[in-house]
Write a protein that holds these residues in place. Sequence first.
Motif, PDB file in Angstrom:
ATOM      1  N   GLY A  87       0.820  -1.195   0.000  1.00  0.00           N
ATOM      2  CA  GLY A  87       0.000   0.000   0.000  1.00  0.00           C
ATOM      3  C   GLY A  87       0.860   1.254   0.000  1.00  0.00           C
TER       4      GLY A  87
ATOM      5  N   GLN B  74      -3.021   5.820  11.461  1.00  0.00           N
ATOM      6  CA  GLN B  74      -3.048   4.573  12.218  1.00  0.00           C
ATOM      7  C   GLN B  74      -3.115   4.855  13.724  1.00  0.00           C
ATOM      8  OE1 GLN B  74      -3.135   1.546  10.756  1.00  0.00           O
ATOM      9  NE2 GLN B  74      -3.093   0.319  12.629  1.00  0.00           N
ATOM     10  N   GLN B  75      -2.354   5.852  14.192  1.00  0.00           N
ATOM     11  CA  GLN B  75      -2.420   6.160  15.621  1.00  0.00           C
ATOM     12  C   GLN B  75      -3.793   6.694  16.004  1.00  0.00           C
ATOM     13  OE1 GLN B  75      -0.365   9.455  17.391  1.00  0.00           O
ATOM     14  NE2 GLN B  75      -0.626   8.619  19.445  1.00  0.00           N
TER      15      GLN B  75
ATOM     16  N   ASP C  64      -5.843   3.773  16.576  1.00  0.00           N
ATOM     17  CA  ASP C  64      -5.495   3.168  17.861  1.00  0.00           C
ATOM     18  C   ASP C  64      -6.119   3.940  19.017  1.00  0.00           C
ATOM     19  OD1 ASP C  64      -3.651   1.173  19.331  1.00  0.00           O
ATOM     20  OD2 ASP C  64      -3.154   3.085  20.257  1.00  0.00           O
TER      21      ASP C  64
ATOM     22  N   TYR D 110     -10.164  -2.778   6.228  1.00  0.00           N
ATOM     23  CA  TYR D 110      -8.728  -2.483   6.270  1.00  0.00           C
ATOM     24  C   TYR D 110      -8.012  -3.401   7.271  1.00  0.00           C
ATOM     25  CZ  TYR D 110      -4.608   0.261   7.808  1.00  0.00           C
ATOM     26  OH  TYR D 110      -3.354   0.679   8.195  1.00  0.00           O
TER      27      TYR D 110
ATOM     28  N   GLY E  19      -6.443  -5.297  12.878  1.00  0.00           N
ATOM     29  CA  GLY E  19      -5.384  -5.599  13.843  1.00  0.00           C
ATOM     30  C   GLY E  19      -5.533  -4.774  15.120  1.00  0.00           C
ATOM     31  N   VAL E  20      -5.829  -3.489  14.961  1.00  0.00           N
ATOM     32  CA  VAL E  20      -6.043  -2.641  16.134  1.00  0.00           C
ATOM     33  C   VAL E  20      -7.243  -3.141  16.929  1.00  0.00           C
ATOM     34  CG1 VAL E  20      -6.684  -0.333  16.919  1.00  0.00           C
ATOM     35  CG2 VAL E  20      -5.018  -0.595  15.077  1.00  0.00           C
TER      36      VAL E  20
ATOM     37  N   ASN F 190      -1.355  -9.905  10.784  1.00  0.00           N
ATOM     38  CA  ASN F 190      -0.558  -8.698  10.871  1.00  0.00           C
ATOM     39  C   ASN F 190       0.528  -8.746   9.812  1.00  0.00           C
ATOM     40  OD1 ASN F 190       1.144  -6.592  11.479  1.00  0.00           O
ATOM     41  ND2 ASN F 190       0.886  -6.794  13.682  1.00  0.00           N
TER      42      ASN F 190
ATOM     43  N   GLY G 225       2.090  -6.435   8.535  1.00  0.00           N
ATOM     44  CA  GLY G 225       3.122  -5.419   8.692  1.00  0.00           C
ATOM     45  C   GLY G 225       2.856  -4.192   7.849  1.00  0.00           C
ATOM     46  N   PRO G 226       3.656  -3.163   8.071  1.00  0.00           N
ATOM     47  CA  PRO G 226       3.374  -1.869   7.458  1.00  0.00           C
ATOM     48  C   PRO G 226       3.415  -1.870   5.931  1.00  0.00           C
ATOM     49  CG  PRO G 226       5.503  -1.844   8.609  1.00  0.00           C
ATOM     50  CD  PRO G 226       4.844  -3.153   8.929  1.00  0.00           C
ATOM     51  N   ASP G 227       4.164  -2.779   5.338  1.00  0.00           N
ATOM     52  CA  ASP G 227       4.304  -2.743   3.883  1.00  0.00           C
ATOM     53  C   ASP G 227       2.985  -2.919   3.147  1.00  0.00           C
ATOM     54  OD1 ASP G 227       6.923  -2.386   4.205  1.00  0.00           O
ATOM     55  OD2 ASP G 227       7.550  -4.359   3.546  1.00  0.00           O
TER      56      ASP G 227
ATOM     57  N   ALA H 222      -0.058  -2.215   4.396  1.00  0.00           N
ATOM     58  CA  ALA H 222      -1.170  -1.444   4.943  1.00  0.00           C
ATOM     59  C   ALA H 222      -1.799  -0.587   3.854  1.00  0.00           C
ATOM     60  CB  ALA H 222      -0.679  -0.578   6.079  1.00  0.00           C
TER      61      ALA H 222
END
Lengths: 436, 436
Positions: A50, A116-117, A120, A140, A145-146, A430, A432-434, A436
């Motif tokens: 993403g 993302q925060q 959260d 998403y 995950g959150v 999860n 990971g960030p790649d 997202a």
Amino acid sequence: MTSATPPTAGNRLDPWFGAYAQRAHNMRASEVRALFAVVNRPEVVSLAGGMPNLAGLPLDAIADTIQRVIATQGLSALQYGSGQGHEALREQILDVMALEGISAHPDDVVVTTGSQQALDLVTRIFIDPGDVIVAEAPSYVGALGVFRSYEADVVHVPMDEHGLIPEALEATFARLAHEGRRVKLLYTIPTFHNPGGVTLSLERRPQILAIARRYGVLLVEDNPYGLLGFGQDPTPAIRSLDEDGVVYLGSFSKTFAPGFRVGWVVAPHAVREKLVLASESAILCPSNASQMAISAYLATSDWQGQIKAFQVMYRERRDAMVSSLAEHLPDASWTVPDGGFYTWVKLPPGLDSKSMLPRAVTGRVAYVPGTAFFADGTGADHMRLSYCYPTPERIREGVRRLASVVNAERELVEIFGTSPLLDDVTDTDNPGPDVA
Amino acid sequence: MTSATPPTAGNRLDPWFGAYAQRAHNMRASEVRALFAVVNRPEVVSLAGGMPNLAGLPLDAIADTIQRVIATQGLSALQYGSGQGHEALREQILDVMALEGISAHPDDVVVTTGSQQALDLVTRIFIDPGDVIVAEAPSYVGALGVFRSYEADVVHVPMDEHGLIPEALEATFARLAHEGRRVKLLYTIPTFHNPGGVTLSLERRPQILAIARRYGVLLVEDNPYGLLGFGQDPTPAIRSLDEDGVVYLGSFSKTFAPGFRVGWVVAPHAVREKLVLASESAILCPSNASQMAISAYLATSDWQGQIKAFQVMYRERRDAMVSSLAEHLPDASWTVPDGGFYTWVKLPPGLDSKSMLPRAVTGRVAYVPGTAFFADGTGADHMRLSYCYPTPERIREGVRRLASVVNAERELVEIFGTSPLLDDVTDTDNPGPDVA
């Protein structure tokens, strides 16, 4: 001293295994992660990520802008800042949101470390274990995950080509109310959905909002892609229709650059106060350096022109993706997004995107299996393909490779009746960030 | 449709009041915050803040360094990065920690959005509601806020001039074990304690560690100030004695600049994996731009020389603070820190730092009342004075003003037997980032 049994019974691999919080057991690494390490090799065409394509950004001008910020306002940029975020930037964020019809006050905005925060923090202040969050099917992966990490139960509601289906939402709320379940949030990505690639129609927006209101459910509108539409004017955000019932999440990650980690949340007054307290507890304050860099970029560059350039670039990639799918995978079906980064592909019958992934990576193409986007592990008949990062040529090559993998897989299914290998190899919780 | 009662009974001020999670009710705004808005006025001498003094930083050189990073590596600096953090920076962090005797592998390091986020993540993965965290009395206000937000019970253990008292720690663990309480973490700031101003002695370090090990409690070593000692070589960190039983938190906020929000955590392997998952859920990844800026600063500047300059500057300010206290407040007592930012002052008998604060602010001087640093609201006989930010001259003026306020307060106490006003005006639970 008392001879005490250590309360933290561990094991050989992890002496602290017995000490983790309940929520930590919901944070699972994905086996897809190991595959995605391979994905970053140059020979693999990744349709999984993403990551925005930043090639068009004027790096020299941005570098000079930041140089000036540090040289002339460094004592402020390098210092702690407000927990709520830099005031000048919060005012500029209003200009960004105005493009989607949102009117707000700078006091309503809380700047976060990426949106993302914000996700959260919203989850943190609202969700007790067992509370229900209603979300689109699919949704998403990073939000799921959150939600899982706060031990929420996610209940999915189907979409069609016009987005979330109001009747299905209403029926779901009614059923959950009947069951005595406590629904706290409706989480939705109404515009250029990730991963669905569809947009909630203008007619449905007030309907969805009215249903959420009727059931007393706070609507969380996640809108990182809204300004990246292909041609038309921006669609008015749901937040433009209602101030008190919507928490809105925005981001500079896709319209400018994710490396600064600057997003924001707009919330009703009292909710915003809780969010600031929660953010101060989590990080004290967002980065002044990042915020002032973005503030200077917005003040000194043609940021709207840059967004238009992104639109043109991503539309070209969307076109490459969709035409290649039509050419090479005519038996599949897919959404044709009017903006954003993703198309949602339904595989030909009998195929499983999760078990097929290792073979796809061997065939030098990667995607995210549909299972990543459902809280209940369903979705293996779909995959998410992203067209944001690779060039049109690489996208076409990736789809060609994908078609080879799919065709080989189909032969296996025709011979054996099912895909014979690796039926449960991937846990996409999860990735990971790649991706997202 | 079913006529459902909204599950989120609100009120006039906050329609979502009934929807918050239990933990959100533990996030309380501080009435001190309102006072601290006043504190930022130039006429007030603030001895309350924990902001480092950045006046000595070479801003032009830093600006040029960052300019080069963005101009030459912008596609990486502005992009998403690894959830664990930038690899080159993780290796440089090993060099920083080596100064305090720590040896580790870059894989053991997780970069966070300031070490506050590291605190949040550690608490997130270990603490279920009702779990016990043992911490010094007093302890860092920002840690107490995090612990409360995860519904931990904090049990304090006293310090003396040599830091945490081993016998008191042992007795506390024994009592809690006897009571069947589950102690998950020992949270300690062994070096240049915030707010205590004391340092755990070298002899006590292995003793504290052995006690924690015996009771199976993970030791969390928070060490933002360790390199800011006044003269001597750095004290070896507790982490230098043990790899498996210690989670170590570090930060660039005090040795370089807080505006980038870059800290880190070093943890045993399995714990580190959980921390990465938790961080990806919370923020996807830390800022590449911030990390690469700091990495370039470390690679191209005399960062150790800069730290020495900070030491000299802060020692001069410590001296101004301590000599002014001796001159103007001889009836009080205080710690004489060998490094760091703070001295912990015990007021003359009968005075209450919490109720005195509004009068101090009226007298144009500010401090943080001792109550902020105890989970149980005790500590009103102490205050924290910070000498990090104001000039020596301003520090001396601040202590003079404080002495006037204290003397006036003492007269009131002598006349009325107690301080007559505002006995419970302040709730110091979350004084915000300025006083962290």
